[in-house]
Design a protein around this motif. Structure first.
Motif, PDB file in Angstrom:
ATOM      1  N   VAL A 104       0.860  -1.180   0.000  1.00 43.44           N
ATOM      2  CA  VAL A 104       0.000   0.000   0.000  1.00 43.44           C
ATOM      3  C   VAL A 104       0.897   1.230   0.000  1.00 43.44           C
ATOM      4  O   VAL A 104       1.597   1.491   0.977  1.00 43.44           O
ATOM      5  CB  VAL A 104      -0.933   0.028   1.231  1.00 43.44           C
ATOM      6  N   GLY A 105       0.910   1.960  -1.104  1.00 41.55           N
ATOM      7  CA  GLY A 105       1.634   3.217  -1.177  1.00 41.55           C
ATOM      8  C   GLY A 105       0.752   4.338  -0.662  1.00 41.55           C
ATOM      9  O   GLY A 105      -0.463   4.322  -0.859  1.00 41.55           O
ATOM     10  N   VAL A 106       1.354   5.308   0.008  1.00 35.02           N
ATOM     11  CA  VAL A 106       0.616   6.437   0.569  1.00 35.02           C
ATOM     12  C   VAL A 106       1.293   7.725   0.122  1.00 35.02           C
ATOM     13  O   VAL A 106       2.512   7.853   0.222  1.00 35.02           O
ATOM     14  CB  VAL A 106       0.567   6.371   2.113  1.00 35.02           C
ATOM     15  N   SER A 107       0.483   8.676  -0.365  1.00 33.64           N
ATOM     16  CA  SER A 107       1.028   9.956  -0.812  1.00 33.64           C
ATOM     17  C   SER A 107       0.077  11.090  -0.458  1.00 33.64           C
ATOM     18  O   SER A 107      -1.140  10.943  -0.573  1.00 33.64           O
ATOM     19  CB  SER A 107       1.244   9.933  -2.326  1.00 33.64           C
ATOM     20  N   HIS A 135      -1.941  -4.202  -5.823  1.00 35.79           N
ATOM     21  CA  HIS A 135      -1.477  -3.300  -4.774  1.00 35.79           C
ATOM     22  C   HIS A 135      -2.436  -2.116  -4.690  1.00 35.79           C
ATOM     23  O   HIS A 135      -3.339  -1.974  -5.519  1.00 35.79           O
ATOM     24  CB  HIS A 135      -0.036  -2.825  -5.021  1.00 35.79           C
ATOM     25  N   LEU A 136      -2.236  -1.286  -3.690  1.00 34.61           N
ATOM     26  CA  LEU A 136      -3.051  -0.084  -3.509  1.00 34.61           C
ATOM     27  C   LEU A 136      -2.143   1.135  -3.468  1.00 34.61           C
ATOM     28  O   LEU A 136      -1.028   1.068  -2.952  1.00 34.61           O
ATOM     29  CB  LEU A 136      -3.835  -0.150  -2.187  1.00 34.61           C
ATOM     30  N   ILE A 137      -2.641   2.246  -3.977  1.00 36.50           N
ATOM     31  CA  ILE A 137      -1.970   3.538  -3.823  1.00 36.50           C
ATOM     32  C   ILE A 137      -3.022   4.513  -3.314  1.00 36.50           C
ATOM     33  O   ILE A 137      -4.017   4.772  -3.996  1.00 36.50           O
ATOM     34  CB  ILE A 137      -1.346   4.039  -5.142  1.00 36.50           C
ATOM     35  N   ILE A 138      -2.804   5.009  -2.111  1.00 36.92           N
ATOM     36  CA  ILE A 138      -3.733   5.958  -1.495  1.00 36.92           C
ATOM     37  C   ILE A 138      -3.180   7.358  -1.763  1.00 36.92           C
ATOM     38  O   ILE A 138      -2.271   7.831  -1.085  1.00 36.92           O
ATOM     39  CB  ILE A 138      -3.889   5.716   0.026  1.00 36.92           C
ATOM     40  N   ARG A 139      -3.725   7.993  -2.794  1.00 43.01           N
ATOM     41  CA  ARG A 139      -3.289   9.346  -3.174  1.00 43.01           C
ATOM     42  C   ARG A 139      -4.166  10.377  -2.484  1.00 43.01           C
ATOM     43  O   ARG A 139      -5.304  10.082  -2.118  1.00 43.01           O
ATOM     44  CB  ARG A 139      -3.360   9.495  -4.689  1.00 43.01           C
TER      45      ARG A 139
END
Length: 194
Positions: A104-107, A135-139
């Motif tokens: 999980v990427g976080v930005s 996967h997840l990216i929480i922008r």
């Protein structure tokens, strides 16, 4: 019921990564899974190999019991933050080998992809963790997953994507359990990855 460990990789207290971890924990618990959160801001690990890591034995035990892992990696200047990379110097195949992991990427902005790429390239080698193809990216993380907030477009979309990804993680968690049981870690010739 699966046991799932969530690693909140930010070393900052009250971080957005911790908020994301709490939301994922809630969603997994609603599914009936047993969840522990390992928050590197609350239980930091000293830089490897600086000295004794008072929090590591408890983390190590929780990871060893887990069927699956969620790795929340905030993006700091286009990279995975140091606390997450340092975690993978502690974690070995004894705790993580052949277990599925959701990245999980976080930005705070529109980024978040670089930690995913970086960890896929180097965050599994010696611990033998199996990253999911999903996967997840929480922008724009400050605007989503907030308790009590009215759900709008991007918030609704990421919540639906989270549910989808967590379902996949749980499927892999159950499927890989018998695989782990049949793999021997006893051969010292192959202690580290290639």
């Amino acid at each position: 019921m699966l046991k799932i460990a969530i690693l909140s990789g930010s070393s900052r207290p009250d971080s957005q990564s911790s908020k994301v971890a709490a939301y994922l924990q809630q969603q997994l618990q609603q599914r009936g899974e047993q969840v522990c959160v390992l928050d590197l801001a609350v239980t930091p690990l000293p830089l490897w190999p600086a000295g004794p890591a008072e929090h590591w034995p408890a983390m190590q035990a929780q990871l060893a019991e887990a069927d699956a892992l969620v790795v929340i990696a905030p993006e700091w200047h286009g990279m995975a933050c140091p606390a997450v990379k340092n975690f993978f110097l502690y974690a070995s195949k004894a705790e993580l080998a052949h277990k599925p992991a959701l990245l999980v990427g976080v930005s705070s902005g529109v980024g978040g992809a670089y930690p995913i790429s970086e960890l896929r390239a180097s965050g599994y080698k010696n611990c033998r963790l199996c990253y999911l193809p999903e996967h997840l990216i929480i922008r724009q993380v400050e605007q989503v997953l907030n308790a009590g907030a009215a759900l709008e477009g991007s918030d609704q979309r990421i919540r639906a994507r989270i549910d989808y990804a967590l379902d996949i993680l749980c499927q892999y968690g159950g499927a890989l359990a018998p695989v782990r049981a049949n793999i021997s870690f006893a051969n010292p010739d192959f202690a580290n990855g290639m």
